[in-house]
Scaffold this motif. Structure first.
Motif, PDB file in Angstrom:
ATOM      1  N   VAL A  12     125.608 -41.186  15.756  1.00  0.00           N
ATOM      2  CA  VAL A  12     125.356 -42.124  16.711  1.00  0.00           C
ATOM      3  C   VAL A  12     124.378 -41.205  17.682  1.00  0.00           C
ATOM      4  O   VAL A  12     123.344 -41.826  18.215  1.00  0.00           O
ATOM      5  CB  VAL A  12     126.608 -42.710  17.508  1.00  0.00           C
ATOM      6  CG1 VAL A  12     126.332 -43.316  18.634  1.00  0.00           C
ATOM      7  CG2 VAL A  12     127.305 -43.409  16.389  1.00  0.00           C
ATOM      8  N   ARG A  13     124.868 -40.114  18.267  1.00  0.00           N
ATOM      9  CA  ARG A  13     123.959 -39.101  19.205  1.00  0.00           C
ATOM     10  C   ARG A  13     122.640 -38.846  18.577  1.00  0.00           C
ATOM     11  O   ARG A  13     121.675 -39.157  19.136  1.00  0.00           O
ATOM     12  CB  ARG A  13     124.793 -38.135  19.405  1.00  0.00           C
ATOM     13  CG  ARG A  13     123.994 -37.066  20.462  1.00  0.00           C
ATOM     14  CD  ARG A  13     124.714 -35.474  20.367  1.00  0.00           C
ATOM     15  NE  ARG A  13     124.483 -34.982  18.928  1.00  0.00           N
ATOM     16  CZ  ARG A  13     124.958 -33.917  18.588  1.00  0.00           C
ATOM     17  NH1 ARG A  13     125.893 -33.194  19.347  1.00  0.00           N
ATOM     18  NH2 ARG A  13     125.027 -33.634  17.253  1.00  0.00           N
ATOM     19  N   ASP A  14     122.696 -38.441  17.322  1.00  0.00           N
ATOM     20  CA  ASP A  14     121.129 -38.128  16.664  1.00  0.00           C
ATOM     21  C   ASP A  14     120.233 -38.853  16.638  1.00  0.00           C
ATOM     22  O   ASP A  14     119.229 -38.862  16.897  1.00  0.00           O
ATOM     23  CB  ASP A  14     121.404 -37.045  15.557  1.00  0.00           C
ATOM     24  CG  ASP A  14     122.402 -35.963  15.787  1.00  0.00           C
ATOM     25  OD1 ASP A  14     122.429 -35.488  16.957  1.00  0.00           O
ATOM     26  OD2 ASP A  14     122.859 -35.385  14.845  1.00  0.00           O
ATOM     27  N   GLN A  15     120.992 -40.126  16.021  1.00  0.00           N
ATOM     28  CA  GLN A  15     119.935 -41.376  15.849  1.00  0.00           C
ATOM     29  C   GLN A  15     119.426 -41.871  17.252  1.00  0.00           C
ATOM     30  O   GLN A  15     118.328 -42.126  17.227  1.00  0.00           O
ATOM     31  CB  GLN A  15     120.885 -42.497  15.215  1.00  0.00           C
ATOM     32  CG  GLN A  15     119.921 -43.520  14.591  1.00  0.00           C
ATOM     33  CD  GLN A  15     119.348 -43.573  13.449  1.00  0.00           C
ATOM     34  OE1 GLN A  15     118.259 -42.801  13.552  1.00  0.00           O
ATOM     35  NE2 GLN A  15     119.970 -43.747  12.274  1.00  0.00           N
ATOM     36  N   GLY A  16     120.426 -41.910  18.274  1.00  0.00           N
ATOM     37  CA  GLY A  16     119.614 -42.270  19.433  1.00  0.00           C
ATOM     38  C   GLY A  16     118.861 -41.538  19.926  1.00  0.00           C
ATOM     39  O   GLY A  16     117.543 -42.055  20.331  1.00  0.00           O
ATOM     40  N   LEU A  17     118.762 -40.263  20.034  1.00  0.00           N
ATOM     41  CA  LEU A  17     117.733 -39.264  20.645  1.00  0.00           C
ATOM     42  C   LEU A  17     116.661 -39.391  19.842  1.00  0.00           C
ATOM     43  O   LEU A  17     115.404 -39.445  20.323  1.00  0.00           O
ATOM     44  CB  LEU A  17     118.363 -38.065  20.844  1.00  0.00           C
ATOM     45  CG  LEU A  17     119.379 -37.757  21.608  1.00  0.00           C
ATOM     46  CD1 LEU A  17     119.991 -36.358  21.555  1.00  0.00           C
ATOM     47  CD2 LEU A  17     118.538 -37.823  23.259  1.00  0.00           C
ATOM     48  N   ALA A  18     116.690 -39.717  18.385  1.00  0.00           N
ATOM     49  CA  ALA A  18     115.497 -39.652  17.723  1.00  0.00           C
ATOM     50  C   ALA A  18     114.737 -40.767  17.808  1.00  0.00           C
ATOM     51  O   ALA A  18     113.571 -40.816  17.582  1.00  0.00           O
ATOM     52  CB  ALA A  18     115.879 -39.369  16.173  1.00  0.00           C
TER      53      ALA A  18
END
Length: 312
Positions: A267-273
């Motif tokens: 969730v975190r990585d997808q959002g920032l990407a």
């Protein structure tokens, strides 16, 4: 809100608006437009080149934020610098702040957020923005299904000495009765400890429907409340100094079952990407729909001062 990949905030400059390069010019422009309709259409508005400084911010806020709210129930450290005006989250500059919608873990949240850049960082420090509907759409189907039952957020707020925020700072009061009046209508469970700390428990959905567009939006802060996103070294250090039942914040699925570490990291990585960066210039004013648009912060070096205010 559309989930198109080319979404970005609408830029408005003095040249575009046909007004002077001054705060007065911005005020004149705001008086001539329907801010509500424009924000509903674009979800984020960036006013650039009007030279708004900290003293002049109060001149434009009444139109952009009809009713400024206090940062009640906020879980991040900030400094109050004016009437319901705060510094953006005071978090070490070398770390990014992941994408989130303000107070999405709380029973009541602001509809609008306003940011004003007083001092851009020497390097980095952008505020990334993300279409919350697209964030939801891009997540793995298994994660979406797992989160569909909702989340349980738990807080431990010390009474003046301890790790994390105190309940006095969180609710901007020293009066227990006032805190209970704020919590009573929210469906929260709470208890006071013998050491004058406050424990709270909220069950909240992981998504909501936008009240205007009807779009389903990813709207939670599970990754920010979950220890897995702190990194193994920080998790270990924290465990050595803070008992598990005194963590300032933690999160599980609504039924109390643990959220897998890999879910919150995804969730975190997808959002920032997926996010679109707003690279700050001095005097920028950014207004966003807090439901439709998530925000975060890129790591930075040098002095950075961005103020924030919020409203219904």
């Amino acid at each position: 809100m559309s989930t198109r990949q080319d979404w970005a905030p609408k830029h408005i400059t003095p040249e575009h608006a046909g007004v002077q390069v001054t705060t007065q010019g911005l005020r004149e422009h705001l008086d001539s437009i329907d801010v509500k309709a424009l924000l509903e259409r674009h979800q984020a508005l960036l006013f650039r080149g009007f030279g708004v400084n900290e003293a002049a911010l109060a001149e434009v806020m009444p139109t952009l934020l009809p009713e400024r709210l206090a940062y009640i129930h906020g879980n991040t450290p900030r400094t109050k610098v004016g009437e319901n005006v705060y510094t953006s989250t005071e978090y070490p500059p070398e770390y990014a702040i992941s994408m989130h919608n303000e107070l999405s873990y709380a029973p009541v949240w602001p509809a609008r957020l306003l940011f004003c850049c007083i001092q851009p960082a020497a390097t980095g420090g952008a505020t990334p923005l993300l279409d919350s509907a697209r964030w939801l759409a891009e997540l793995d189907g298994g994660i979406r299904d797992a989160f569909s039952g909702g989340l349980c957020y738990r807080q431990y707020l010390h009474g003046g000495r301890g790790f994390g925020k105190s309940w006095q700072a969180t609710f901007e009061t020293d009066d227990r009765a006032e805190v209970e009046e704020l919590l009573a209508p929210t469906g929260a469970e709470w208890e006071w400890t013998t050491s004058n700390a406050l424990r709270t428990r909220h069950v909240r959905p992981s998504t909501i429907l936008h009240p205007v567009t009807g779009a389903e939006l990813w709207f939670n802060q599970a990754d920010q409340w979950h220890p897995a996103t702190l990194g193994e070294e920080t998790m270990g250090e924290l465990a050595s100094i803070v008992p598990a039942d005194q963590l300032p914040q933690s999160v599980t699925f609504a039924d109390g079952s643990p959220i897998p570490d890999e879910f919150v990291r995804e969730v975190r990585d997808q959002g920032l990407a997926l996010a679109v960066d707003v690279d700050w210039q001095r005097g920028d004013v950014l207004l966003i729909d807090n439901l439709a648009v998530a925000h975060g912060r890129r790591a930075f070096a040098g002095s950075r001062r961005v103020l924030v205010a919020m409203s219904h």
